[in-house]
Design a protein around this motif. Structure first.
Motif, PDB file in Angstrom:
ATOM      1  N   LYS A 369       0.829  -1.378  -0.029  1.00 31.91           N
ATOM      2  CA  LYS A 369      -0.093   0.004   0.019  1.00 31.91           C
ATOM      3  C   LYS A 369       0.828   1.276  -0.237  1.00 31.91           C
ATOM      4  N   HIS A 370       0.268   2.281  -0.689  1.00 30.76           N
ATOM      5  CA  HIS A 370       0.877   3.408  -0.508  1.00 30.76           C
ATOM      6  C   HIS A 370       0.666   4.315   0.643  1.00 30.76           C
ATOM      7  N   SER A 371       1.793   5.166   1.228  1.00 29.19           N
ATOM      8  CA  SER A 371       1.458   5.701   2.612  1.00 29.19           C
ATOM      9  C   SER A 371       0.429   6.739   2.504  1.00 29.19           C
ATOM     10  N   GLU A 372       0.288   7.476   1.157  1.00 31.07           N
ATOM     11  CA  GLU A 372      -0.840   8.403   1.066  1.00 31.07           C
ATOM     12  C   GLU A 372      -2.240   7.848   0.425  1.00 31.07           C
ATOM     13  N   HIS A 373      -3.154   8.121   0.815  1.00 31.04           N
ATOM     14  CA  HIS A 373      -4.359   7.600   0.257  1.00 31.04           C
ATOM     15  C   HIS A 373      -4.356   6.036   0.065  1.00 31.04           C
ATOM     16  N   PRO A 374      -4.090   5.358   1.146  1.00 38.00           N
ATOM     17  CA  PRO A 374      -3.656   3.692   1.162  1.00 38.00           C
ATOM     18  C   PRO A 374      -4.995   3.262   0.665  1.00 38.00           C
ATOM     19  N   ASP A 375      -6.186   3.683   0.727  1.00 33.39           N
ATOM     20  CA  ASP A 375      -7.135   2.799   0.372  1.00 33.39           C
ATOM     21  C   ASP A 375      -7.868   3.367  -0.889  1.00 33.39           C
ATOM     22  N   ASP A 376      -7.153   4.371  -1.614  1.00 31.01           N
ATOM     23  CA  ASP A 376      -7.428   4.864  -2.851  1.00 31.01           C
ATOM     24  C   ASP A 376      -6.504   4.550  -4.115  1.00 31.01           C
ATOM     25  N   ASN A 377      -5.248   4.546  -3.581  1.00 35.32           N
ATOM     26  CA  ASN A 377      -4.163   4.074  -4.567  1.00 35.32           C
ATOM     27  C   ASN A 377      -4.182   2.574  -4.674  1.00 35.32           C
ATOM     28  N   PRO A 378      -3.938   2.251  -5.842  1.00 36.64           N
ATOM     29  CA  PRO A 378      -3.926   0.785  -6.224  1.00 36.64           C
ATOM     30  C   PRO A 378      -2.859   0.176  -5.306  1.00 36.64           C
ATOM     31  N   VAL A 379      -2.904  -1.109  -4.899  1.00 41.27           N
ATOM     32  CA  VAL A 379      -1.813  -1.878  -4.295  1.00 41.27           C
ATOM     33  C   VAL A 379      -0.918  -2.100  -5.085  1.00 41.27           C
ATOM     34  N   PHE A 380       0.549  -2.046  -4.740  1.00 42.87           N
ATOM     35  CA  PHE A 380       1.674  -2.341  -5.491  1.00 42.87           C
ATOM     36  C   PHE A 380       1.905  -3.793  -5.417  1.00 42.87           C
ATOM     37  N   SER A 381       1.091  -4.715  -6.186  1.00 45.72           N
ATOM     38  CA  SER A 381       1.049  -6.146  -5.779  1.00 45.72           C
ATOM     39  C   SER A 381       2.345  -6.688  -5.897  1.00 45.72           C
ATOM     40  N   ALA A 382       3.364  -6.058  -6.772  1.00 42.40           N
ATOM     41  CA  ALA A 382       4.653  -6.877  -6.943  1.00 42.40           C
ATOM     42  C   ALA A 382       5.588  -6.798  -5.638  1.00 42.40           C
ATOM     43  N   HIS A 383       5.078  -5.838  -4.801  1.00 42.23           N
ATOM     44  CA  HIS A 383       6.067  -5.813  -3.523  1.00 42.23           C
ATOM     45  C   HIS A 383       5.162  -5.969  -2.420  1.00 42.23           C
ATOM     46  N   VAL A 384       4.332  -6.912  -2.573  1.00 43.73           N
ATOM     47  CA  VAL A 384       3.642  -7.394  -1.325  1.00 43.73           C
ATOM     48  C   VAL A 384       4.284  -8.530  -0.820  1.00 43.73           C
ATOM     49  N   ASN A 385       4.642  -8.426   0.758  1.00 46.14           N
ATOM     50  CA  ASN A 385       5.033  -9.560   1.423  1.00 46.14           C
ATOM     51  C   ASN A 385       6.744  -9.573   1.056  1.00 46.14           C
ATOM     52  N   GLN A 386       7.437  -8.476   0.732  1.00 43.31           N
ATOM     53  CA  GLN A 386       8.629  -8.573   0.386  1.00 43.31           C
ATOM     54  C   GLN A 386       9.638  -8.004   1.413  1.00 43.31           C
ATOM     55  N   LEU A 387       9.110  -7.587   2.698  1.00 42.68           N
ATOM     56  CA  LEU A 387       9.600  -7.270   3.758  1.00 42.68           C
ATOM     57  C   LEU A 387      10.527  -8.419   4.334  1.00 42.68           C
ATOM     58  N   GLY A 388      11.613  -8.090   4.970  1.00 45.75           N
ATOM     59  CA  GLY A 388      12.260  -9.249   5.497  1.00 45.75           C
ATOM     60  C   GLY A 388      12.084  -9.715   6.658  1.00 45.75           C
ATOM     61  N   PRO A 389      12.424 -10.650   7.470  1.00 45.90           N
ATOM     62  CA  PRO A 389      12.014 -11.310   8.700  1.00 45.90           C
ATOM     63  C   PRO A 389      12.187 -10.447   9.786  1.00 45.90           C
ATOM     64  N   ARG A 390      13.498  -9.727   9.560  1.00 45.24           N
ATOM     65  CA  ARG A 390      13.750  -8.478  10.813  1.00 45.24           C
ATOM     66  C   ARG A 390      13.886  -7.449   9.495  1.00 45.24           C
ATOM     67  N   TYR A 391      13.533  -6.165  10.442  1.00 44.10           N
ATOM     68  CA  TYR A 391      13.605  -4.996   9.614  1.00 44.10           C
ATOM     69  C   TYR A 391      13.371  -3.799  10.525  1.00 44.10           C
ATOM     70  N   ASN A 392      13.323  -2.539  10.059  1.00 43.71           N
ATOM     71  CA  ASN A 392      13.179  -1.414  10.934  1.00 43.71           C
ATOM     72  C   ASN A 392      11.965  -0.870  10.670  1.00 43.71           C
ATOM     73  N   GLN A 393      11.662  -0.513   9.346  1.00 44.55           N
ATOM     74  CA  GLN A 393      10.532   0.351   8.735  1.00 44.55           C
ATOM     75  C   GLN A 393       9.933  -0.634   7.620  1.00 44.55           C
ATOM     76  N   GLU A 394       8.791  -0.329   7.026  1.00 47.41           N
ATOM     77  CA  GLU A 394       8.162  -1.085   6.054  1.00 47.41           C
ATOM     78  C   GLU A 394       8.223  -0.447   4.703  1.00 47.41           C
ATOM     79  N   ARG A 395       8.685   0.953   4.637  1.00 53.96           N
ATOM     80  CA  ARG A 395       8.561   1.838   3.745  1.00 53.96           C
ATOM     81  C   ARG A 395       9.862   2.954   3.630  1.00 53.96           C
ATOM     82  N   CYS A 396      10.058   3.405   2.691  1.00 55.28           N
ATOM     83  CA  CYS A 396      11.405   4.293   2.692  1.00 55.28           C
ATOM     84  C   CYS A 396      10.892   5.680   3.505  1.00 55.28           C
ATOM     85  N   ILE A 397       9.654   6.136   3.232  1.00 59.24           N
ATOM     86  CA  ILE A 397       9.259   7.311   3.699  1.00 59.24           C
ATOM     87  C   ILE A 397       8.998   7.213   5.139  1.00 59.24           C
TER      88      ILE A 397
END
Length: 773
Positions: A369-397
């Protein structure tokens, strides 16, 4: 207007009607070449069809033309005192530009290519009347939903005045899909006392003679154009005058996409849920765009508002911190969004590269999901569930607040928007050894709720009181950290920095930076400055370090790949395996695809490269006498100028180099030959024991830090939400600029002492100068 035919006149009527509906038609002309008609705007802004954020399930990214391949560079031998025998420049002299943004034809005609993206309102609309109390920001710098697909375009400006002709042509260039009903406003009507938020002398539209004069313009076509042969912003009742070199013309385009139930599809049956939505993807169809200032015979220029009524004028060169990439002054009271805007001189296709890279920067690698208008913008399906097992944040912003700095948490709160770099006790700058528990950094969060807690927090502060010669006392605080896991032998806490100007940094020739180095202190001023040298993780070539608090990253690709890996455990062509986070020797030999593809890595790099640097706010703006002045423009130019002189007198400029010029080799024409004012030499300096930690990187010892660029410094309090949310220095320990200066030691000791010896009034002037950047 030159030789307007009946079809164009009809298009003008359509355009004027559309502009009236959107609140942009004040001062409009609905006629052809009959001369200016400067109407009086209505007393209040009319109710309009707001470009609402309407979502879509259609994810329709538009392919970007491939960039020209980069020619190889040749190894170069620097001064032997600079710590290396040979290195490779980033770009070769024969590097082709990705796209042209301006050129001259044989007869002298100047052609400028102006990229555009969708916005929601006008540049001078503040969210309330100019005389009203603040009720919230405007919506000029926002990004509506689906901004990253089918909604960028540009205008080719063909200026024949330098060729001795009285003619300027504008050609609409659509990047993708079909526009229907696009409008264009020119020449701000500064002579009409009623004009404030908007109001132009010439409202027109782009018509297509191949489609019966209808305002329908399609990608791949150059059929939609307008032209004019006189200057329209003249006093009421006076005739137009001839165009001349140096004339300033405000350009305000507004785009409408092909849509259901209207325009090309008027009268067709359509459901209420689709009426007015874009045919191409079902999202919004009607937008505004940036308001640009064109100078006849010169090109686009960042602008600010002068009397009367914030009329547009080019900003003086001295304010253009990012050269011609600089962002104009903002009058819609959105200072919190100034780090997110496109370079002022961005090209047409590059505007598309920019928005697609921005989408990735805002995408969650957990749910797409996009950080802005997450329910309006289309889901970027290519990047769903790519977050690693350990991390700090889930998006650059999430680490770069509105493209600014990390959130500095309260005592006891997890430092998961900051980086905690780690190393083993045996690690050195030359031979890094990862920590046995954490690798190269602490990934504080886990997708497994039962995983070991490895969070890091500020447990307390060690405080000291610095007493200035005049008796003023300043409390300095140094964080004391707590680790839920083992305390690493070596570590360094780093806050994320603002990301504007990163492309300009990459565009500086190596020799420009290296000429500022003084490793042996030839001039005896106590300031040395040495380069860091970085091995490119993709090919092993040695480059000059430019990015990060210790200049330990050589390229934007490396900076992006490093952040993806360490903060989100997301792989890329730079670091194709999560094992790279632990310096696995085989981590670059993985087989198969990466989370971020090569083209997506390029888009992220394009986005960061083409972010505008806000112009220095050192000039008073021409607000009308009865108007509330926006806080970010309530400044004292004399005090700022005094502070600038004191900054130089204190020898702060020995490290914070005020001005330099980018080279001619970067692939983006937007970044070439720009006179920039970063207030940095991008070299390493020993800042003394007070700022030392326990982690070395390359040539950077524990107490050495890259001179941080100062551009954007004064916008941080808006971007971060308040003065209280801004932190300075590598670990965010300094709460104010005064504290940051007083932490300076080592090579900066003389400058710190000079600052302390100033009168309180002079210290405030120097702070005011820094806050204007």
């Amino acid at each position: 207007m030159k030789n307007m035919d009946a079809a164009l006149a009809a298009a003008l009527v359509v355009a004027a009607a559309a502009l009236s509906a959107c609140g942009g038609g004040s001062g409009s002309s609905t006629g052809g070449g009959a001369g200016p008609s400067q109407g009086t705007p209505p007393a209040t802004t009319p109710v309009d069809e707001e470009p609402r954020n309407i979502g879509t399930d259609v994810d329709a990214p538009n392919p970007v033309p491939p960039s020209p391949p980069l020619p190889p560079t040749q190894s170069t031998s620097p001064n032997p005192n600079l710590g290396i025998t040979t290195y490779y420049p980033l770009y070769a002299p024969a590097t082709p530009v990705t796209e042209q943004i301006q050129y001259r034809e044989a007869d002298g005609t100047l052609v400028t290519l102006m990229g555009m993206r969708p916005t929601e309102r006008h540049a001078r609309e503040r969210g309330e009347d100019w005389t009203a109390a603040d009720q919230g920001p405007g919506r000029y710098l926002t990004f509506p939903s689906a901004y990253f697909q089918n909604r960028t375009y540009g205008i080719e400006i063909r200026d024949h005045v330098p060729a001795g002709k009285q003619l300027i042509e504008m050609v609409l260039i659509v990047n993708d899909g079909t526009f229907d009903g696009t409008t264009f406003s020119l020449f701000r009507n500064s002579n009409d006392e009623g004009v404030r938020d908007y109001g132009w002398s010439l409202n027109t539209g782009f018509n297509n003679p191949k489609l019966g004069g209808k305002p329908v313009c399609m990608a791949g076509s150059r059929d939609c154009k307008i032209d004019f042969d006189s200057y329209w912003d003249v006093p009421k009742g006076q005739p137009h005058r001839a165009l001349k070199m140096g004339d300033v013309i405000e350009l305000s385009p507004a785009q409408r996409l092909e849509r259901y139930g209207d325009g090309m599809h008027a009268g067709e049956p359509v459901s209420d849920s689709l009426r007015g939505k874009a045919v191409v993807d079902g999202a919004g169809s009607r937008y505004y765009s940036f308001e640009q200032l064109y100078i006849v015979g010169q090109g686009l220029a960042p602008w600010y508002g002068v009397a009367p009524r914030l009329n547009s004028a080019p900003l003086p060169d001295a304010t253009l911190l990012g050269g011609l990439t600089s962002l104009s002054y903002n009058y819609s009271e959105e200072p919190m969004r100034v780090f997110q805007q496109m370079a002022n001189n961005i090209g047409i296709v590059n505007s598309k590269r920019f928005v697609q890279g921005r989408r990735l920067f805002h995408t969650s690698f957990l749910n797409g999901k996009h950080s802005e208008h997450p329910d309006d913008n289309p889901v970027f399906s290519a990047h769903v569930n790519q977050l690693g097992p350990r991390y700090n944040q889930e998006r650059c912003i999430a680490c770069h607040t509105l493209n600014g700095r990390s959130v500095f948490p309260g005592i006891g709160a997890r430092l998961d928007s900051m980086a905690v770099l780690t190393a083993a006790a045996s690690s050195t700058g030359a031979i890094p050894v990862p920590d046995s528990t954490y690798g190269l950094n602490v990934q504080q969060r886990s997708r497994d709720a039962g995983a070991t807690d490895l969070s890091v927090s500020v447990q307390s502060f060690d405080t000291t009181v610095y007493t200035l010669p005049d008796g003023e006392k300043v409390e300095l605080q140094k964080p004391v950290y707590g680790f839920k896991g083992p305390v690493p032998a070596r570590y360094s806490v780093r806050q994320a920095a603002q990301i504007v100007g990163m492309g300009l940094i990459e565009a500086i020739d190596e020799t420009t930076i290296l000429d500022l180095a003084d490793p042996t202190d030839r001039n005896g001023d106590g300031v040395r400055g040495v380069p860091n040298w970085v091995s490119n993780p993709e090919n092993g070539k040695m480059h000059l370090g430019r990015y990060g608090w210790k200049a330990a990253k050589a390229t934007l690709r490396q900076q992006i790949g490093d952040a993806l890996l360490k903060d989100m455990s997301v792989t890329s062509p730079v670091f194709p395996s999560r094992g790279c986070q632990r310096l696995d020797p085989d981590c670059h030999n993985t087989v198969g695809g990466t989370s971020i593809s090569e083209s997506e890595l390029e888009r992220l790099s394009d986005y960061l490269s083409l972010l505008a640097v806000p112009a220095q706010r050192s000039l008073r703006s021409g607000f009308p006498a009865d108007t509330r002045v926006s806080p970010e423009h309530n400044l004292n130019p004399d005090q700022i100028n005094r502070g600038s002189a004191l900054f130089a007198q204190a020898q702060c400029v020995a490290c914070h180099t005020p001005q330099m010029k980018t080279g001619t080799k970067h692939p983006f024409a937007e970044l070439r030959n720009q006179t920039i004012r970063p207030y940095s030499n991008f070299l390493l300096h020993d800042m003394g024991a007070g700022l030392s930690d326990t982690l070395a990187e390359g040539k950077a010892t524990e107490s050495m830090w890259r001179t941080a660029p100062l551009w954007g410094l004064g916008s941080l309090k808006y971007v971060q939400g308040s003065d209280q949310n801004v932190r300075y220095l590598h670990d965010g320990r300094a709460r104010t600029l005064k504290e940051a200066i007083l932490w300076h030691g080592g090579e900066a000791t003389t400058s710190r002492v000079s600052f302390g010896a100033m009168s309180k009034e002079d210290r405030e002037a120097m702070i005011a100068f820094l806050s204007s950047l």
